[in-house]
Design a protein around this motif. Structure first.
Motif, mmCIF file in Angstrom:
data_model
loop_
_atom_site.group_PDB
_atom_site.id
_atom_site.type_symbol
_atom_site.label_atom_id
_atom_site.label_comp_id
_atom_site.label_asym_id
_atom_site.label_seq_id
_atom_site.Cartn_x
_atom_site.Cartn_y
_atom_site.Cartn_z
ATOM 1 N N UNK A 121 13.232 -3.474 -7.385
ATOM 2 C CA UNK A 121 11.854 -3.022 -7.179
ATOM 3 C C UNK A 121 11.690 -2.636 -5.712
ATOM 4 N N UNK A 122 11.138 -1.450 -5.464
ATOM 5 C CA UNK A 122 11.022 -0.941 -4.100
ATOM 6 C C UNK A 122 9.612 -0.431 -3.843
ATOM 7 N N UNK A 123 9.236 -0.395 -2.555
ATOM 8 C CA UNK A 123 7.995 0.263 -2.181
ATOM 9 C C UNK A 123 7.016 -0.602 -1.424
ATOM 10 N N UNK A 124 5.913 0.044 -1.055
ATOM 11 C CA UNK A 124 4.921 -0.608 -0.191
ATOM 12 C C UNK A 124 3.971 -1.517 -0.940
ATOM 13 N N UNK A 125 3.866 -1.355 -2.265
ATOM 14 C CA UNK A 125 2.973 -2.218 -3.028
ATOM 15 C C UNK A 125 3.652 -3.567 -3.236
ATOM 16 N N UNK A 126 2.960 -4.639 -2.822
ATOM 17 C CA UNK A 126 3.510 -5.985 -2.958
ATOM 18 C C UNK A 126 2.441 -6.901 -3.538
ATOM 19 N N UNK A 127 2.802 -7.612 -4.588
ATOM 20 C CA UNK A 127 1.945 -8.629 -5.182
ATOM 21 C C UNK A 127 2.799 -9.838 -5.508
ATOM 22 N N UNK A 128 2.211 -11.009 -5.466
ATOM 23 C CA UNK A 128 2.940 -12.218 -5.841
ATOM 24 C C UNK A 128 3.137 -12.303 -7.350
ATOM 25 N N UNK A 129 2.341 -11.554 -8.113
ATOM 26 C CA UNK A 129 2.393 -11.610 -9.576
ATOM 27 C C UNK A 129 3.214 -10.449 -10.117
ATOM 28 N N UNK A 130 4.279 -10.752 -10.826
ATOM 29 C CA UNK A 130 5.084 -9.678 -11.409
ATOM 30 C C UNK A 130 4.285 -8.892 -12.437
ATOM 31 N N UNK A 131 3.280 -9.521 -13.033
ATOM 32 C CA UNK A 131 2.434 -8.818 -14.007
ATOM 33 C C UNK A 131 1.724 -7.614 -13.383
ATOM 34 N N UNK A 132 1.496 -7.641 -12.078
ATOM 35 C CA UNK A 132 0.814 -6.523 -11.423
ATOM 36 C C UNK A 132 1.702 -5.280 -11.320
ATOM 37 N N UNK A 133 2.977 -5.435 -11.661
ATOM 38 C CA UNK A 133 3.898 -4.300 -11.685
ATOM 39 C C UNK A 133 4.068 -3.729 -13.096
ATOM 40 N N UNK A 134 3.513 -4.419 -14.088
ATOM 41 C CA UNK A 134 3.599 -3.900 -15.457
ATOM 42 C C UNK A 134 2.658 -2.705 -15.614
ATOM 43 N N UNK A 135 3.035 -1.783 -16.479
ATOM 44 C CA UNK A 135 2.232 -0.592 -16.763
ATOM 45 C C UNK A 135 2.017 -0.487 -18.264
ATOM 46 N N UNK A 136 0.782 -0.163 -18.662
ATOM 47 C CA UNK A 136 0.521 -0.006 -20.095
ATOM 48 C C UNK A 136 0.679 1.467 -20.495
ATOM 49 N N UNK A 137 0.669 1.786 -21.782
ATOM 50 C CA UNK A 137 0.930 3.168 -22.202
ATOM 51 C C UNK A 137 -0.017 4.203 -21.609
ATOM 52 N N UNK A 138 -1.280 3.867 -21.434
ATOM 53 C CA UNK A 138 -2.237 4.847 -20.912
ATOM 54 C C UNK A 138 -1.929 5.184 -19.461
ATOM 55 N N UNK A 139 -1.466 4.213 -18.688
ATOM 56 C CA UNK A 139 -1.150 4.460 -17.287
ATOM 57 C C UNK A 139 0.035 5.404 -17.123
ATOM 58 N N UNK A 140 0.914 5.458 -18.123
ATOM 59 C CA UNK A 140 2.091 6.308 -18.067
ATOM 60 C C UNK A 140 1.924 7.614 -18.834
ATOM 61 N N UNK A 141 0.738 7.848 -19.399
ATOM 62 C CA UNK A 141 0.507 9.068 -20.156
ATOM 63 C C UNK A 141 0.917 8.989 -21.605
ATOM 64 N N UNK A 142 1.139 7.778 -22.119
ATOM 65 C CA UNK A 142 1.573 7.595 -23.500
ATOM 66 C C UNK A 142 0.457 7.120 -24.427
#
Length: 468
Positions: free
Chosen positions: A287-308
């Motif tokens: 996992x890379x980048x400037x976004x950092x959260x202590x919760x791994x759940x904050x890195x999950x994406x649902x279908x609508x966020x990805x255009x699905x």
């Protein structure tokens, strides 16, 4: 004591976020295919101006699924409607976790009534394999694994080769290869093609947004088929695309290729994590980048966020159905393209030769990603996080640095936002990172797909669903 599976590794690490953000996996590699045949700019512009041959043989898993329980396995696992899935058709297949986070996606082909192939990255293939083994389905599973990233001169073989012929001249190439007219099947429908004395399967598809076909056949005929296509395409300006150029097509066509598989937290998925090895994709994923959260759940994406979102059908029971049913789609982030400011990108590109200036995280061309799953914060004018930038690079066709992102529903097209490039506190311990400062980069919120050709050529669906 060394971990025996992913669950033990997570338990020993104490922080899933820290484990993945400091992964020692290294750079993502499109294996075996040469990085360039001519130069990557020429190869990229070929799919816009003439035609290109993509070689997709080596970087994806082929998962062969057959048997009387195959369709039920896929229906129970994916958000997609499987009622309208005839033989000789393909779907963009999307499974989610019990919590509703996307595990991954890929192309699912239906070859016969009880015979399917899933083609994509490892997370979905792993999940389907586990479910097939532990879900009581009457299915047979066979895996044709991704080629090694670094074969070190050792022979590499696959069950099948896989090519795409794309571009405005693609159909002329295809008909010359075939020796005559080719059946004009509909988008994501399958047909046949004659090439080098062999009858192979085809899919009407277009990763670069241009018309063309994906074709595949037995690996033993790889050289003969490839040579025949290149020879037929010579008069039409066909270019073979190397690994560097290949990564650019997703920037233009709008597919986000590497969501973090949402499998690290659900208690229901504990048996799955105990099944996954300590060297699995899910364990080594960087996992890379400037976004950092202590919760791994904050890195999950649902279908609508990805255009699905349009794929989600509640006419069947599937894992994660209840979680997705509780989501209000209109409140979710949506997929966009961010067009990066040329002056700010110039600062990034000049940094390596500016001895007296700040050192920024290296911006490689044409693929600037330095992790398997990338998460850069997208900020509004007040400094609030309004989205995540997920895949970054440069398009020679657009002469623009672009990133695919998901942003809050109230962020309009045309708005200027800021992408924070680089990691905080000088960066993580990933092998792709050296000590650096962060740089705020201005960007304009733009449609996905960014390419006009892709927006106008694709059937309405996951690539063309842009919210203003």
């Amino acid at each position: 004591m060394s971990a025996k599976n992913l669950q033990e590794l997570l338990d020993q690490s104490g922080s899933t976020v820290d484990l993945l953000r400091n992964s020692q996996l290294g750079a993502y590699i499109y294996p075996v295919v040469p990085s360039e045949f001519t130069n990557w700019r020429r190869e990229v512009t070929a799919w816009r101006e003439t035609a290109v041959l993509f070689d997709q043989t080596h970087h994806m898993v082929n998962l062969f699924i057959s048997g009387p329980g195959a369709l039920r396995l896929l229906s129970d696992t994916g958000v997609n409607n499987m009622d309208n899935f005839p033989v000789d058709m393909a779907k963009q297949f999307v499974p989610v976790s019990p919590e509703g986070g996307v595990i991954g996606d890929g192309i699912l082909f239906r070859l016969a009534q009880e015979e399917f192939i899933f083609v994509g990255r490892a997370p979905v293939a792993n999940w389907l394999t586990f479910r097939a083994e532990h879900g009581g389905y009457k299915v047979d599973i066979r895996r044709d694994e991704r080629s090694p990233s670094r074969p070190y001169g050792k022979p590499v073989t696959r069950d099948v080769w896989r090519f795409q012929i794309q571009g405005p001249n693609a159909w002329q190439v295809i008909e010359k290869v075939n020796g005559g007219p080719v059946e004009q099947v509909r988008f994501f429908r399958m047909g046949h093609l004659n090439v080098a004395g062999e009858r192979v399967r085809t899919l009407r598809h277009g990763m670069a947004g241009a018309p063309g076909l994906e074709i595949w056949g037995p690996y033993g005929s790889y050289d003969r088929v490839r040579d025949a296509i290149l020879e037929a395409g010579r008069e039409f300006g066909l270019e073979p695309a190397g690994a560097r150029a290949y990564s650019c097509n997703t920037l233009e066509s709008g597919w986000i290729p590497s969501p973090l598989p949402a499998v690290y937290t659900s208690e229901e998925l504990r048996p799955y994590r105990e099944w996954l090895g300590p060297d699995s994709y899910e364990a080594l994923n960087a996992v890379a980048g400037s976004f950092v959260s202590e919760r791994i759940e904050d890195y999950y994406l649902n279908p609508w966020e990805l255009g699905y979102g349009s794929f989600v059908k509640f006419n069947h029971d599937f894992i994660g159905r209840d979680a997705l049913a509780a989501i209000e789609p209109e409140t979710q982030r949506r997929k966009v393209t961010l067009a990066w400011n040329a002056e700010d990108v110039g600062k990034l590109l000049a940094s390596p030769v500016d001895r007296d200036g700040p050192s920024y995280q290296f911006f490689d061309l044409p693929n600037a990603n330095y992790g398997s799953s990338n998460f850069d914060s997208v900020l509004d004018a007040d400094g609030n996080v309004v989205g995540l930038s997920l895949f970054t690079g440069y398009s020679a066709n657009e002469r623009t640095a672009l990133s695919l992102a998901t942003v809050n529903p109230d962020v309009p097209l045309g708005a200027e936002v800021t992408v924070v490039w680089g990691e905080p506190d000088g960066g993580t311990r990933k092998t792709t990172v050296q000590p650096h400062e962060q740089l705020p980069v201005r960007a304009i919120v733009s449609p996905a797909p960014y390419s006009v050709m892709a927006r106008e050529s694709y059937r309405p669906g996951w690539r063309t669903a842009v919210t203003v």
